[in-house]
Design a protein around this motif. Structure first.
Motif, PDB file in Angstrom:
ATOM      1  N   ARG A 170       1.965  -5.507  -2.195  1.00  0.00           N
ATOM      2  CA  ARG A 170       2.499  -5.625  -3.569  1.00  0.00           C
ATOM      3  C   ARG A 170       3.951  -5.186  -3.615  1.00  0.00           C
ATOM      4  O   ARG A 170       4.777  -5.774  -4.310  1.00  0.00           O
ATOM      5  CB  ARG A 170       1.710  -4.732  -4.529  1.00  0.00           C
ATOM      6  CG  ARG A 170       0.423  -5.341  -4.992  1.00  0.00           C
ATOM      7  CD  ARG A 170      -0.386  -4.287  -5.725  1.00  0.00           C
ATOM      8  NE  ARG A 170      -1.633  -4.837  -6.181  1.00  0.00           N
ATOM      9  CZ  ARG A 170      -1.861  -5.292  -7.415  1.00  0.00           C
ATOM     10  NH1 ARG A 170      -0.929  -5.215  -8.319  1.00  0.00           N
ATOM     11  NH2 ARG A 170      -3.016  -5.797  -7.739  1.00  0.00           N
ATOM     12  N   LYS A 230      -2.720   9.097   2.808  1.00  0.00           N
ATOM     13  CA  LYS A 230      -3.764   8.155   2.367  1.00  0.00           C
ATOM     14  C   LYS A 230      -4.994   8.827   1.746  1.00  0.00           C
ATOM     15  O   LYS A 230      -5.504   8.378   0.727  1.00  0.00           O
ATOM     16  CB  LYS A 230      -4.215   7.376   3.596  1.00  0.00           C
ATOM     17  CG  LYS A 230      -4.374   5.912   3.439  1.00  0.00           C
ATOM     18  CD  LYS A 230      -4.639   5.375   4.835  1.00  0.00           C
ATOM     19  CE  LYS A 230      -4.806   3.915   4.890  1.00  0.00           C
ATOM     20  NZ  LYS A 230      -4.937   3.444   6.267  1.00  0.00           N
ATOM     21  N   ASP A 287      -5.019   8.198  -5.051  1.00  0.00           N
ATOM     22  CA  ASP A 287      -6.083   7.515  -5.793  1.00  0.00           C
ATOM     23  C   ASP A 287      -5.872   6.010  -5.618  1.00  0.00           C
ATOM     24  O   ASP A 287      -4.898   5.449  -6.118  1.00  0.00           O
ATOM     25  CB  ASP A 287      -5.980   7.920  -7.277  1.00  0.00           C
ATOM     26  CG  ASP A 287      -7.046   7.264  -8.131  1.00  0.00           C
ATOM     27  OD1 ASP A 287      -7.623   6.238  -7.698  1.00  0.00           O
ATOM     28  OD2 ASP A 287      -7.296   7.765  -9.238  1.00  0.00           O
ATOM     29  N   TRP A 288      -6.776   5.362  -4.923  1.00  0.00           N
ATOM     30  CA  TRP A 288      -6.609   3.938  -4.592  1.00  0.00           C
ATOM     31  C   TRP A 288      -7.350   3.025  -5.566  1.00  0.00           C
ATOM     32  O   TRP A 288      -7.529   1.841  -5.294  1.00  0.00           O
ATOM     33  CB  TRP A 288      -7.078   3.679  -3.148  1.00  0.00           C
ATOM     34  CG  TRP A 288      -6.216   4.401  -2.169  1.00  0.00           C
ATOM     35  CD1 TRP A 288      -6.480   5.592  -1.550  1.00  0.00           C
ATOM     36  CD2 TRP A 288      -4.899   4.024  -1.739  1.00  0.00           C
ATOM     37  NE1 TRP A 288      -5.417   5.978  -0.753  1.00  0.00           N
ATOM     38  CE2 TRP A 288      -4.436   5.033  -0.851  1.00  0.00           C
ATOM     39  CE3 TRP A 288      -4.063   2.937  -2.019  1.00  0.00           C
ATOM     40  CZ2 TRP A 288      -3.174   4.977  -0.251  1.00  0.00           C
ATOM     41  CZ3 TRP A 288      -2.806   2.882  -1.412  1.00  0.00           C
ATOM     42  CH2 TRP A 288      -2.382   3.900  -0.546  1.00  0.00           C
ATOM     43  N   SER A 289      -7.770   3.552  -6.696  1.00  0.00           N
ATOM     44  CA  SER A 289      -8.612   2.752  -7.578  1.00  0.00           C
ATOM     45  C   SER A 289      -7.881   1.536  -8.158  1.00  0.00           C
ATOM     46  O   SER A 289      -8.514   0.550  -8.506  1.00  0.00           O
ATOM     47  CB  SER A 289      -9.239   3.606  -8.676  1.00  0.00           C
ATOM     48  OG  SER A 289      -8.258   4.336  -9.356  1.00  0.00           O
ATOM     49  N   TYR A 290      -6.578   1.585  -8.253  1.00  0.00           N
ATOM     50  CA  TYR A 290      -5.847   0.404  -8.716  1.00  0.00           C
ATOM     51  C   TYR A 290      -5.443  -0.493  -7.532  1.00  0.00           C
ATOM     52  O   TYR A 290      -5.695  -1.690  -7.543  1.00  0.00           O
ATOM     53  CB  TYR A 290      -4.613   0.816  -9.524  1.00  0.00           C
ATOM     54  CG  TYR A 290      -3.624  -0.313  -9.717  1.00  0.00           C
ATOM     55  CD1 TYR A 290      -3.955  -1.430 -10.484  1.00  0.00           C
ATOM     56  CD2 TYR A 290      -2.375  -0.290  -9.107  1.00  0.00           C
ATOM     57  CE1 TYR A 290      -3.067  -2.491 -10.629  1.00  0.00           C
ATOM     58  CE2 TYR A 290      -1.478  -1.340  -9.254  1.00  0.00           C
ATOM     59  CZ  TYR A 290      -1.829  -2.434 -10.014  1.00  0.00           C
ATOM     60  OH  TYR A 290      -0.953  -3.476 -10.157  1.00  0.00           O
ATOM     61  N   TYR A 291      -4.827   0.088  -6.516  1.00  0.00           N
ATOM     62  CA  TYR A 291      -4.296  -0.736  -5.422  1.00  0.00           C
ATOM     63  C   TYR A 291      -5.401  -1.292  -4.510  1.00  0.00           C
ATOM     64  O   TYR A 291      -5.221  -2.337  -3.892  1.00  0.00           O
ATOM     65  CB  TYR A 291      -3.307   0.072  -4.576  1.00  0.00           C
ATOM     66  CG  TYR A 291      -2.058   0.444  -5.338  1.00  0.00           C
ATOM     67  CD1 TYR A 291      -1.087  -0.507  -5.624  1.00  0.00           C
ATOM     68  CD2 TYR A 291      -1.862   1.745  -5.792  1.00  0.00           C
ATOM     69  CE1 TYR A 291       0.051  -0.172  -6.336  1.00  0.00           C
ATOM     70  CE2 TYR A 291      -0.723   2.091  -6.510  1.00  0.00           C
ATOM     71  CZ  TYR A 291       0.233   1.129  -6.773  1.00  0.00           C
ATOM     72  OH  TYR A 291       1.354   1.454  -7.480  1.00  0.00           O
ATOM     73  N   GLY A 292      -6.491  -0.588  -4.407  1.00  0.00           N
ATOM     74  CA  GLY A 292      -7.590  -1.051  -3.552  1.00  0.00           C
ATOM     75  C   GLY A 292      -7.485  -0.516  -2.144  1.00  0.00           C
ATOM     76  O   GLY A 292      -8.425   0.029  -1.610  1.00  0.00           O
ATOM     77  N   SER A 293      -6.319  -0.679  -1.531  1.00  0.00           N
ATOM     78  CA  SER A 293      -6.142  -0.197  -0.156  1.00  0.00           C
ATOM     79  C   SER A 293      -4.653   0.004   0.101  1.00  0.00           C
ATOM     80  O   SER A 293      -3.807  -0.522  -0.627  1.00  0.00           O
ATOM     81  CB  SER A 293      -6.675  -1.230   0.846  1.00  0.00           C
ATOM     82  OG  SER A 293      -5.876  -2.401   0.757  1.00  0.00           O
ATOM     83  N   TYR A 294      -4.364   0.722   1.158  1.00  0.00           N
ATOM     84  CA  TYR A 294      -2.971   0.946   1.550  1.00  0.00           C
ATOM     85  C   TYR A 294      -2.281  -0.400   1.843  1.00  0.00           C
ATOM     86  O   TYR A 294      -1.141  -0.637   1.444  1.00  0.00           O
ATOM     87  CB  TYR A 294      -2.913   1.858   2.786  1.00  0.00           C
ATOM     88  CG  TYR A 294      -1.554   1.850   3.409  1.00  0.00           C
ATOM     89  CD1 TYR A 294      -0.483   2.514   2.799  1.00  0.00           C
ATOM     90  CD2 TYR A 294      -1.309   1.129   4.583  1.00  0.00           C
ATOM     91  CE1 TYR A 294       0.789   2.459   3.343  1.00  0.00           C
ATOM     92  CE2 TYR A 294      -0.045   1.084   5.128  1.00  0.00           C
ATOM     93  CZ  TYR A 294       1.009   1.741   4.499  1.00  0.00           C
ATOM     94  OH  TYR A 294       2.258   1.682   5.039  1.00  0.00           O
ATOM     95  N   ARG A 306      -2.922  -3.350   0.656  1.00  0.00           N
ATOM     96  CA  ARG A 306      -2.675  -4.088  -0.593  1.00  0.00           C
ATOM     97  C   ARG A 306      -1.479  -3.473  -1.341  1.00  0.00           C
ATOM     98  O   ARG A 306      -0.661  -4.178  -1.923  1.00  0.00           O
ATOM     99  CB  ARG A 306      -3.963  -4.039  -1.443  1.00  0.00           C
ATOM    100  CG  ARG A 306      -3.939  -4.883  -2.662  1.00  0.00           C
ATOM    101  CD  ARG A 306      -4.103  -6.385  -2.391  1.00  0.00           C
ATOM    102  NE  ARG A 306      -3.777  -7.147  -3.595  1.00  0.00           N
ATOM    103  CZ  ARG A 306      -2.675  -7.848  -3.775  1.00  0.00           C
ATOM    104  NH1 ARG A 306      -1.772  -7.956  -2.813  1.00  0.00           N
ATOM    105  NH2 ARG A 306      -2.461  -8.483  -4.903  1.00  0.00           N
ATOM    106  N   TYR A 307      -1.414  -2.159  -1.306  1.00  0.00           N
ATOM    107  CA  TYR A 307      -0.305  -1.426  -1.933  1.00  0.00           C
ATOM    108  C   TYR A 307       1.021  -1.891  -1.324  1.00  0.00           C
ATOM    109  O   TYR A 307       1.975  -2.239  -2.029  1.00  0.00           O
ATOM    110  CB  TYR A 307      -0.546   0.075  -1.699  1.00  0.00           C
ATOM    111  CG  TYR A 307       0.634   0.986  -1.869  1.00  0.00           C
ATOM    112  CD1 TYR A 307       0.917   1.554  -3.120  1.00  0.00           C
ATOM    113  CD2 TYR A 307       1.455   1.322  -0.787  1.00  0.00           C
ATOM    114  CE1 TYR A 307       1.987   2.418  -3.278  1.00  0.00           C
ATOM    115  CE2 TYR A 307       2.527   2.186  -0.948  1.00  0.00           C
ATOM    116  CZ  TYR A 307       2.787   2.725  -2.188  1.00  0.00           C
ATOM    117  OH  TYR A 307       3.856   3.575  -2.344  1.00  0.00           O
TER     118      TYR A 307
END
Ligand SMILES: C[S@@+](CC[C@H](N)C(=O)[O-])C[C@H]1O[C@@H](n2cnc3c(N)ncnc32)[C@H](O)[C@@H]1O
Length: 249
Positions: free
Chosen positions: A120, A103, A107-114, A116-117
């Motif tokens: 999706r 974690k 780079d979480w800039s697209y997913y926002g958080s684990y 949310r990843y």
């Protein structure tokens, strides 16, 4: 169009990345593919797409929903349907746990958080499942593996390969990579394009034989270019490889 950035050494210097034995069967979504391969949705309506090493990705399912000519190819489709889906569900749980452990590095800039990843990915797997088990779409999922695909010459205008080539360089040697790209070129129509991402291996280092591959490819007449991905996630991995097949002489 970007230049290839390996020589600038702007990747993350680390040797321990994502631990994987054998091939994972992941399930990225339409939006992840669009961003990963820097595609414009408006260009795809008249395209003929093939996703090679498609795994449980829902890109083909979403393309078919949009009325696009799309095909997915993966050797695991040779298994019976329930085994494929079981494999994908297990992979989702396992890869989720591995990403959770990494974690801090991603780079979480697209997913926002684990969370949310992972959400999706679950949605994407559900979409793949519905399409893969739909008898109407049966012919769109072809059981085959690189470097030999049972597909016609010059069949597709856009050939995508996500998270197989380059990523598994410890298991797939330079000869396999070259033979695979020649095969992708064979099924790509003249003037069409192959896009491959990532250009990093599982240790999150750039593919070590890229210069050799490009030298070998120069004999094919194909044009090489680089684009920036719009799917930040793997540390330091910013580019994808585009190979445009020469127009017939
Ligand atoms: C990490 S998954 C990528 C799945 C999907 N493209 C995505 O991005 O979510 C790698 C896939 O490559 C497939 N694969 C393994 N060997 C292959 C080969 N020789 N040719 C094509 N696909 C292969 C695996 O079965 C697996 O589904």
């Amino acid at each position: 169009m970007s230049k290839y950035e390996q020589s600038r050494g702007n990747h993350v210097q680390q040797s321990n990345g994502y631990h994987q034995i054998g091939f994972a069967m992941t399930c990225r979504s339409w939006e992840e593919y669009i961003r990963m391969f820097a595609l414009q949705e408006s260009d795809l309506s008249s395209a003929s797409l093939v996703d090679v090493a498609a795994g449980a990705a829902s890109f083909t399912a979403s393309a078919l929903e949009r009325g696009i000519d799309a095909t997915a190819v993966d050797p695991l489709y040779a298994l019976d349907q329930q085994s494929v889906l079981q494999h994908a569900r297990e992979e989702l749980a396992q890869s989720g746990a591995k990403i959770a452990a990494l974690k801090q590095r991603m780079d979480w800039s697209y997913y926002g958080s684990y969370e949310r990843y992972q959400e999706r990915r679950e949605q994407s797997l559900a979409k793949f499942t519905a399409s893969f088990t739909d008898p109407v779409q049966k012919d769109r999922y072809i059981a085959a593996g690189l470097p030999t695909l049972p597909l016609q010459d010059d069949r597709f205008s856009l050939v995508l390969c996500s998270h197989l080539l380059f990523l598994y360089e410890q298991e797939l040697d330079a000869a396999f990579h070259m033979a695979s790209i020649l095969e992708l070129l064979r099924i790509c129509r003249p003037g069409g394009q192959i896009r491959i991402y990532p250009l990093f291996n599982l240790a999150y280092q750039p593919y070590s034989k890229m210069e050799q591959l490009l030298t070998e490819l120069s004999g094919t007449g194909a044009q090489i270019s680089w684009k920036n991905t719009r799917l930040p996630f793997i540390p330091g991995s910013k580019q994808l490889l585009c190979i445009t097949k020469a127009l017939e002489k």
